[in-house]
Design a protein around this motif. Structure first.
Motif, PDB file in Angstrom:
ATOM      1  N   GLU A  63      -3.583  29.664  45.911  1.00 16.09           N
ATOM      2  CA  GLU A  63      -3.772  28.868  44.696  1.00 16.09           C
ATOM      3  C   GLU A  63      -5.223  28.943  44.232  1.00 16.09           C
ATOM      4  OE1 GLU A  63      -2.251  24.529  43.441  1.00 16.09           O
ATOM      5  OE2 GLU A  63      -3.774  24.494  45.020  1.00 16.09           O
ATOM      6  N   HIS A  87      -5.892  32.232  42.523  1.00 17.72           N
ATOM      7  CA  HIS A  87      -5.285  32.257  41.185  1.00 17.72           C
ATOM      8  C   HIS A  87      -6.141  31.472  40.195  1.00 17.72           C
ATOM      9  CE1 HIS A  87      -2.174  32.333  38.117  1.00 17.72           C
ATOM     10  NE2 HIS A  87      -2.264  31.007  38.020  1.00 17.72           N
ATOM     11  N   GLN A 118      -9.503  20.738  44.458  1.00 11.54           N
ATOM     12  CA  GLN A 118      -9.178  21.704  45.506  1.00 11.54           C
ATOM     13  C   GLN A 118      -9.858  21.347  46.825  1.00 11.54           C
ATOM     14  OE1 GLN A 118      -6.705  22.643  43.354  1.00 11.54           O
ATOM     15  NE2 GLN A 118      -6.733  24.388  44.741  1.00 11.54           N
TER      16      GLN A 118
END
Length: 224
Positions: free
Chosen positions: A77, A80, A122
């Motif tokens: 993730e 990306h 994140q």
């Protein structure tokens, strides 16, 4: 760029503290009950490798597998997101000659704020994984305590010490493998499915010390 470092800490201090408590309880119970279990090593001191005990247990392996899967998904993730932000930054840079200075400044500042928000989100996910790893280890320690106490009573031991802190000892007094086998027979290696990690509230950093997600625990384990 957005990079969330995943740190799955594996401290042994928690287990070391457990061993001290177990030693005191085991010694008292042995004196109260008077007598040892025959057919087992008889020694006042037993040794154990707490890190190997956890890592090689069925529960420890299952937890590691689950967290590795989540860590890999988080890393993918992050890659990306990083690629998307890099493309957006290039597009903004290419448009700069056609934009009024004030318009470019506003868009650039908005982009920077978005990058910072995403980084916080994140990072929070990475901390959640680390917190789950620690919670799983604490659960394992609670499940291991009665097993270690029983082994102490059977051996007439007054203390269990970490193997790496011992200068010399016989292999016979190391109970790591025997304890692992007993613990595997005591607790289930299966763990509940871990819900998706919710992102941090947009524009806000997670509070220090706040819980980052549910603990990974085996069915029937004691509550914290």
């Amino acid at each position: 760029m957005v990079r969330a470092a995943l740190r799955l800490r594996r401290p042994s201090r928690l287990i070391a503290a457990l061993l001290v408590a177990v030693a005191a309880a085991g010694a008292a119970q042995t004196q109260e009950r008077g007598g040892f279990v025959t057919g087992t090593i008889q020694s006042p001191v037993l040794t154990i490798d707490p890190d190997r005990l956890y890592a090689e247990s069925a529960y420890g392996r299952r937890v590691a597998e689950a967290l590795d899967e989540q860590g890999a998904a988080l890393a993918a993730e992050n890659r990306h997101i990083e690629a998307e932000l890099a493309a957006e930054e290039r597009a903004l840079t290419e448009r700069r000659p056609e934009m009024a200075p004030e318009a470019f400044r506003q868009e650039a500042e908005a982009f920077d704020r978005r990058v910072m928000r995403i980084r916080r989100e994140q990072d929070a996910k990475a901390r959640a994984l680390a917190a789950r790893s620690d919670a799983a280890r604490r659960t394992f320690i609670r499940a291991a305590r009665p097993v270690l106490e029983e082994m102490m009573r059977e051996s007439g031991a007054a203390v269990i010490v970490e193997a790496r802190s011992v200068f010399m000892s016989l292999d016979a007094v190391d109970i790591t493998e025997a304890a692992r086998a007993r613990i595997d027979a005591t607790i289930s290696p299966e763990i509940p499915e871990t819900p998706e990690i919710a992102p941090a509230t947009p524009g806000e950093a997670p509070a220090e010390g706040a819980p980052d997600g549910p603990a990974v625990a085996p069915p029937g384990a004691d509550a914290p």
